[in-house]
Design a protein around this motif. Structure first.
Motif, mmCIF file in Angstrom:
data_model
loop_
_atom_site.group_PDB
_atom_site.id
_atom_site.type_symbol
_atom_site.label_atom_id
_atom_site.label_comp_id
_atom_site.label_asym_id
_atom_site.label_seq_id
_atom_site.Cartn_x
_atom_site.Cartn_y
_atom_site.Cartn_z
ATOM 1 N N GLY A 314 0.809 -1.209 0.000
ATOM 2 C CA GLY A 314 0.000 0.000 0.000
ATOM 3 C C GLY A 314 0.843 1.260 0.000
ATOM 4 O O GLY A 314 0.565 2.221 -0.736
ATOM 5 N N VAL A 315 1.885 1.265 0.814
ATOM 6 C CA VAL A 315 2.783 2.430 0.864
ATOM 7 C C VAL A 315 3.522 2.570 -0.470
ATOM 8 O O VAL A 315 3.702 3.683 -0.976
ATOM 9 C CB VAL A 315 3.786 2.313 2.028
ATOM 10 C CG1 VAL A 315 4.722 3.522 2.048
ATOM 11 C CG2 VAL A 315 3.057 2.208 3.369
ATOM 12 N N ALA A 316 3.928 1.438 -1.062
ATOM 13 C CA ALA A 316 4.650 1.479 -2.339
ATOM 14 C C ALA A 316 3.774 2.065 -3.445
ATOM 15 O O ALA A 316 4.244 2.879 -4.263
ATOM 16 C CB ALA A 316 5.120 0.072 -2.720
ATOM 17 N N ILE A 317 2.515 1.661 -3.491
ATOM 18 C CA ILE A 317 1.594 2.191 -4.504
ATOM 19 C C ILE A 317 1.453 3.702 -4.357
ATOM 20 O O ILE A 317 1.586 4.465 -5.322
ATOM 21 C CB ILE A 317 0.213 1.509 -4.394
ATOM 22 C CG1 ILE A 317 0.313 0.036 -4.787
ATOM 23 C CG2 ILE A 317 -0.809 2.226 -5.271
ATOM 24 C CD1 ILE A 317 -0.934 -0.777 -4.460
ATOM 25 N N ALA A 318 1.171 4.140 -3.125
ATOM 26 C CA ALA A 318 0.986 5.576 -2.875
ATOM 27 C C ALA A 318 2.256 6.358 -3.197
ATOM 28 O O ALA A 318 2.203 7.446 -3.779
ATOM 29 C CB ALA A 318 0.582 5.799 -1.417
ATOM 30 N N THR A 319 3.397 5.806 -2.830
ATOM 31 C CA THR A 319 4.682 6.482 -3.049
ATOM 32 C C THR A 319 4.978 6.635 -4.538
ATOM 33 O O THR A 319 5.450 7.685 -4.992
ATOM 34 C CB THR A 319 5.810 5.702 -2.343
ATOM 35 O OG1 THR A 319 5.510 5.603 -0.947
ATOM 36 C CG2 THR A 319 7.141 6.407 -2.502
ATOM 37 N N PHE A 320 4.695 5.588 -5.319
ATOM 38 C CA PHE A 320 4.949 5.648 -6.764
ATOM 39 C C PHE A 320 4.065 6.722 -7.411
ATOM 40 O O PHE A 320 4.546 7.516 -8.239
ATOM 41 C CB PHE A 320 4.684 4.296 -7.412
ATOM 42 C CG PHE A 320 5.180 4.193 -8.827
ATOM 43 C CD1 PHE A 320 6.408 3.624 -9.106
ATOM 44 C CD2 PHE A 320 4.418 4.687 -9.883
ATOM 45 C CE1 PHE A 320 6.881 3.541 -10.416
ATOM 46 C CE2 PHE A 320 4.873 4.613 -11.187
ATOM 47 C CZ PHE A 320 6.103 4.038 -11.456
ATOM 48 N N TYR A 321 2.798 6.744 -7.043
ATOM 49 C CA TYR A 321 1.895 7.736 -7.640
ATOM 50 C C TYR A 321 2.251 9.156 -7.203
ATOM 51 O O TYR A 321 2.093 10.108 -7.977
ATOM 52 C CB TYR A 321 0.446 7.410 -7.314
ATOM 53 C CG TYR A 321 -0.150 6.399 -8.257
ATOM 54 C CD1 TYR A 321 -0.663 6.797 -9.491
ATOM 55 C CD2 TYR A 321 -0.167 5.046 -7.950
ATOM 56 C CE1 TYR A 321 -1.186 5.868 -10.384
ATOM 57 C CE2 TYR A 321 -0.690 4.115 -8.824
ATOM 58 C CZ TYR A 321 -1.205 4.529 -10.048
ATOM 59 O OH TYR A 321 -1.719 3.608 -10.937
ATOM 60 N N LEU A 322 2.732 9.307 -5.982
ATOM 61 C CA LEU A 322 3.194 10.630 -5.554
ATOM 62 C C LEU A 322 4.385 11.063 -6.403
ATOM 63 O O LEU A 322 4.466 12.232 -6.831
ATOM 64 C CB LEU A 322 3.579 10.608 -4.073
ATOM 65 C CG LEU A 322 4.145 11.928 -3.516
ATOM 66 C CD1 LEU A 322 3.136 13.062 -3.666
ATOM 67 C CD2 LEU A 322 4.555 11.755 -2.054
ATOM 68 N N ALA A 323 5.302 10.132 -6.653
ATOM 69 C CA ALA A 323 6.456 10.440 -7.491
ATOM 70 C C ALA A 323 6.006 10.862 -8.889
ATOM 71 O O ALA A 323 6.551 11.818 -9.472
ATOM 72 C CB ALA A 323 7.376 9.221 -7.584
ATOM 73 N N LEU A 357 3.971 -0.899 -11.949
ATOM 74 C CA LEU A 357 3.545 0.474 -12.202
ATOM 75 C C LEU A 357 4.448 1.153 -13.228
ATOM 76 O O LEU A 357 3.994 1.971 -14.036
ATOM 77 C CB LEU A 357 3.518 1.261 -10.889
ATOM 78 C CG LEU A 357 2.442 0.813 -9.884
ATOM 79 C CD1 LEU A 357 2.594 1.573 -8.563
ATOM 80 C CD2 LEU A 357 1.046 1.024 -10.447
ATOM 81 N N HIS A 358 5.727 0.793 -13.224
ATOM 82 C CA HIS A 358 6.650 1.362 -14.206
ATOM 83 C C HIS A 358 6.265 0.923 -15.624
ATOM 84 O O HIS A 358 6.327 1.733 -16.583
ATOM 85 C CB HIS A 358 8.079 0.930 -13.893
ATOM 86 C CG HIS A 358 9.103 1.512 -14.817
ATOM 87 N ND1 HIS A 358 9.363 2.870 -14.892
ATOM 88 C CD2 HIS A 358 9.927 0.929 -15.736
ATOM 89 C CE1 HIS A 358 10.299 3.091 -15.805
ATOM 90 N NE2 HIS A 358 10.646 1.928 -16.332
ATOM 91 N N PHE A 359 5.840 -0.344 -15.764
ATOM 92 C CA PHE A 359 5.379 -0.807 -17.078
ATOM 93 C C PHE A 359 4.146 -0.031 -17.524
ATOM 94 O O PHE A 359 3.979 0.269 -18.712
ATOM 95 C CB PHE A 359 5.073 -2.312 -17.033
ATOM 96 C CG PHE A 359 6.289 -3.182 -17.176
ATOM 97 C CD1 PHE A 359 7.103 -3.083 -18.300
ATOM 98 C CD2 PHE A 359 6.629 -4.098 -16.190
ATOM 99 C CE1 PHE A 359 8.231 -3.890 -18.435
ATOM 100 C CE2 PHE A 359 7.756 -4.886 -16.307
ATOM 101 C CZ PHE A 359 8.557 -4.789 -17.446
ATOM 102 N N GLU A 360 3.271 0.304 -16.564
ATOM 103 C CA GLU A 360 2.097 1.091 -16.921
ATOM 104 C C GLU A 360 2.506 2.469 -17.413
ATOM 105 O O GLU A 360 1.853 3.060 -18.299
ATOM 106 C CB GLU A 360 1.141 1.204 -15.732
ATOM 107 C CG GLU A 360 0.470 -0.124 -15.363
ATOM 108 C CD GLU A 360 -0.636 0.053 -14.343
ATOM 109 O OE1 GLU A 360 -1.417 1.017 -14.496
ATOM 110 O OE2 GLU A 360 -0.724 -0.759 -13.404
#
Length: 366
Positions: A314-323, A357-360
């Motif tokens: 969950g933290v990883a998802i939020a962190t990636f989208y914040l980036a 997420l990077h592939f997306e």
């Protein structure tokens, strides 16, 4: 490798849930009165009566309460109280005095509650050297007992046995045995059975090697109905993607929002993802910022009684989208240096999530 938490000691009735220190302190009158006493005193000059406040005695410290509770229980043991030996061990357990607790539990293994707690301590290595085989032995003794005194512990013990086979710790790894024991513990969704087992079955049937998404949805529904936070978040994701159930965006967001409000970080991460997908960039960035600065995953998981694995996701998802928001200036001021920092953190937290997420990003879906 251990991934799951042991089932806490079940109580016979809800009123038994209060910690031993608090319960015993009330029984033996250890708490100081907080009210101020008053009395009337006649003035020397014959004036009006006046009420004088008498300050209460100093409230006992935590250490004082522990000493008094310990002494009270030892006296009850000498008087032949059959419940007191377990309560003394449980007092030590709750205070983190694990060596003393284990000694007390081992002396009273004819009490199934003491046997259960000793089994948990051996399996998890609480203050002692781990001995998972002995922990499993004690859980099997409880499950196989016909004694009415073991009845309220059987579901929890069966969950712990399923956990041992799933983790391959103290027993050979076996998904089949884990499934068998968790099915016993889940008891067709009985709210008085092991809700952890109901959630665990939902997770088991979501794994690639044991996948059955209809069963996963069923068990997460049962666990969620019985108050399980992890399963509520999982249901939100299943509704969102149409896994094991027809896709239902309304139900998905309802589950995710409720789980997020209750503190589930996995649900919070998916809400960030949803807001971003709907171009609600400011809302996505604001929520993501609250989550992305979490550092102690283990403590966060413990506070919410959720698995560290999914808390980190969950933290990883939020962190990636914040980036991503920072990189493109979506909902926040563009800051590519901060974006690189958060991309790196997302990969550190969960490389698989970050890679997906990077592939997306590459395919233009983010």
């Amino acid at each position: 490798m251990k991934k799951l938490n042991s089932e806490p000691l079940p109580c016979k009735v809800d009123s038994d849930i209060a910690p031993i220190l608090h319960t015993v302190s009330q029984v033996c009158g250890c708490f100081a009165e907080k009210k101020l006493d008053t009395h009337e005193q006649q003035q020397d000059d014959g004036g009006e009566d006046s009420k004088l406040l008498v300050p209460p005695a100093a409230e006992p410290t935590h250490d004082d309460l522990v000493k008094r509770a310990e002494q009270f229980l030892k006296e009850r043991i000498q008087q032949g109280d059959q419940q007191a030996p377990f309560l003394l061990g449980q007092l030590y357990f709750e205070e983190g005095w694990y060596e003393d607790a284990l000694l007390q539990f081992e002396k009273n293994k004819n009490d199934f509650q003491a046997l259960y707690q000793a089994g948990v301590m051996y399996y998890d290595g609480l203050g002692i050297a781990e001995n998972p085989a002995k922990g499993i032995e004690y859980m099997k003794t409880i499950v196989n007992s016909d004694s009415p005194r073991a009845r309220h512990l059987r579901f929890a013990a069966a969950y712990n046995l399923g956990r041992a086979y799933f983790e391959g710790y103290g027993a050979a790894h076996s998904d089949k045995e884990a499934e068998r024991w968790w099915t016993v513990a889940a008891d067709d969704g009985n709210p008085r059975a092991s809700v952890k087992a109901q959630c665990a079955l939902g997770m088991l049937y979501s794994r690639p090697t044991t996948k059955n998404l209809r069963k996963a949805f069923f068990w997460h529904s049962e666990a969620c109905g019985n108050g399980n936070l992890e399963s509520q978040a999982a249901l939100g994701v299943m509704y969102l993607h149409g896994q094991g159930i027809k896709k239902d965006l309304t139900s998905a967001i309802e589950c995710l929002k409720e789980a997020a409000e209750r503190g589930n970080v996995y649900a919070q991460g998916y809400l960030v993802k949803f807001y971003y997908s709907k171009k609600m960039y400011r809302k996505a960035a604001e929520l993501a910022k609250l989550i992305a600065d979490f550092d102690n995953i283990e403590m966060l998981a413990k506070m919410t009684d959720c698995l560290p694995l999914y808390t980190a996701k969950g933290v990883a998802i939020a962190t990636f989208y914040l980036a991503r928001c920072l990189q493109l200036g979506l909902g926040v001021r563009e800051d590519r240096i901060a974006a690189r920092k958060y991309y790196s953190k997302a990969y550190h937290l969960d490389a698989d999530v970050a890679a997906d997420l990077h592939f997306e990003v590459i395919y233009g879906t983010i």
